[in-house]
Design an enzyme around this catalytic site. Structure first.
Site, PDB file in Angstrom:
ATOM      1  CG  ASN A  12      -1.858   1.304   1.482  1.00  0.00           C
ATOM      2  OD1 ASN A  12      -1.834   2.093   0.338  1.00  0.00           O
ATOM      3  ND2 ASN A  12      -2.295   1.423   2.517  1.00  0.00           N
ATOM      4  CE  LYS A  14       0.469   3.573   4.633  1.00  0.00           C
ATOM      5  NZ  LYS A  14       0.273   3.852   6.076  1.00  0.00           N
ATOM      6  CG  HIS A  97      -5.535   2.080   5.009  1.00  0.00           C
ATOM      7  ND1 HIS A  97      -5.121   2.756   5.707  1.00  0.00           N
ATOM      8  CD2 HIS A  97      -4.719   1.139   4.819  1.00  0.00           C
ATOM      9  CE1 HIS A  97      -4.201   2.757   6.296  1.00  0.00           C
ATOM     10  NE2 HIS A  97      -3.758   1.429   5.578  1.00  0.00           N
ATOM     11  CD  GLU A  99      -2.676   6.031   6.328  1.00  0.00           C
ATOM     12  OE1 GLU A  99      -2.758   5.723   5.192  1.00  0.00           O
ATOM     13  OE2 GLU A  99      -1.744   5.074   7.142  1.00  0.00           O
ATOM     14  CD  GLU A 169      -3.549  -2.527   7.220  1.00  0.00           C
ATOM     15  OE1 GLU A 169      -2.534  -2.758   6.731  1.00  0.00           O
ATOM     16  OE2 GLU A 169      -4.265  -1.390   7.052  1.00  0.00           O
ATOM     17  N   GLY A 175       2.471   2.047  10.468  1.00  0.00           N
ATOM     18  CA  GLY A 175       3.479   3.181  10.158  1.00  0.00           C
ATOM     19  C   GLY A 175       4.107   3.465  11.668  1.00  0.00           C
ATOM     20  CB  SER A 215       5.185  -2.005  11.741  1.00  0.00           C
ATOM     21  OG  SER A 215       4.881  -0.728  12.089  1.00  0.00           O
TER      22      SER A 215
HETATM   23  C1  PEP Z   1      -0.690   0.100   5.689  1.00  0.00           C
HETATM   24  O1  PEP Z   1      -0.563   1.213   5.421  1.00  0.00           O
HETATM   25  O2  PEP Z   1      -1.819  -0.507   5.629  1.00  0.00           O
HETATM   26  C2  PEP Z   1       0.245  -0.195   6.750  1.00  0.00           C
HETATM   27  C3  PEP Z   1       0.096  -1.430   7.380  1.00  0.00           C
HETATM   28  O3  PEP Z   1       1.495   0.390   7.121  1.00  0.00           O
HETATM   29  P1  PEP Z   1       2.980   0.054   7.555  1.00  0.00           P
HETATM   30  O4  PEP Z   1       3.272  -1.363   6.916  1.00  0.00           O
HETATM   31  O5  PEP Z   1       3.939   1.163   7.169  1.00  0.00           O
HETATM   32  O6  PEP Z   1       2.721  -0.221   8.823  1.00  0.00           O
END
Ligand code: PEP
Length: 253
Positions: A12, A14, A97, A99, A169, A175, A215
């Site tokens: 992803n 973003k 998501h 975000e 998630e 992040g 992460s």
């Molecule tokens: C994400 O954006 O879905 C995500 C899991 O980001 P990260 O791997 O950077 O934590």
């Protein structure tokens, strides 16, 4: 192990990479991931889709969009429909998501409408869910995730449910560099599979892929993906560098 389910490594990106950078990235990545047993997906910004879809032709890389509107067309300034994405060769659309929920007001009901429209367009949704740190501390993670997924799947048939993808998630792990332990990730992914079994029966539940996101990196991918109900990862930061992403794709090498 996850039996017959093919492990998915879905990036992803973003709001990162220009159309030119995106094409350079996938041109590099397609050579790196050749022969891997994972399904590789890149979730790219809308403007990168035409170039990336062209660049991945003849490779094993699939393309995901990071959002879509549920209406087919109309007065929705700034939005993009599922039919438009399908025509460009998009395979998956990431919806729900955290975000998008936090900054753009995406609700469970909107996620449900998007899932319906994506499937109707012949594309597959990657439906995200996950709890905040407060919810985890309050002990309501399972109830919260269960509710998110139950509403997202309203009206979705068993056949459709077996083909779509769910990404668990935990928001506190996105992040932040703070990964859920494999036990924490497995516990919730296992609960999601139980919910699928309740809604659609065991056969469907055994076929639906459930990813972990938060992460994921080269160092923790194997341990996470080896858990019985974790079928890969939705990867943010570590999907932006071809070498790091390749290591996640080839987690078992
Ligand atoms: C994400 O954006 O879905 C995500 C899991 O980001 P990260 O791997 O950077 O934590």
């Amino acid at each position: 192990m996850s039996g017959k389910r093919v492990i998915m490594a879905a990036g992803n990106w973003k709001m990162n990479k220009t159309p030119r950078e995106a094409v350079e990235f996938v041109n590099h990545l397609r050579g790196l991931i050749k022969g891997s047993s994972s399904e590789v997906v890149v979730g790219v910004p809308f403007v990168c889709i035409p170039g990336v879809a062209e660049a991945v032709k003849g490779s094993d890389i699939k393309v995901a969009a990071q959002n879509a509107h549920w209406e087919a067309s109309g007065a929705y300034t700034g939005e993009v429909s599922c039919g438009m994405l399908k025509e460009l060769g998009v395979d998956y659309v990431i919806i729900g998501h955290s975000e998008r929920r936090e900054y753009f007001g995406e609700t469970n009901e909107m996620v449900n409408k998007k899932a319906r429209a994506i499937l109707d367009a012949g594309v597959l949704p990657i439906i995200c869910c996950g709890e905040t740190l407060t919810q985890r501390e309050q002990g309501v993670t399972k109830e919260h995730v269960r509710y998110q997924i139950k509403v997202a799947l309203l009206g979705i048939t068993a056949q459709e449910a077996s083909r779509l993808v769910i990404a668990y998630e935990p928001i506190w792990a996105i992040g932040t560099g703070k990964t859920a332990t494999v036990e924490q990730a497995q516990e919730v992914c296992g609960m999601i599979r139980e919910l699928l079994a309740e809604l659609y029966g065991k056969d469907v539940a055994e076929r639906t892929r459930i990813l972990y996101g938060g992460s994921v990196n080269a160092g923790n991918a194997k341990a996470l993906f080896d858990m019985p109900d974790i079928d890969g990862g939705l990867v943010g930061g570590a999907s932006l560098k071809p070498d790091a992403f390749e290591k996640i794709v080839r987690h078992d090498a």
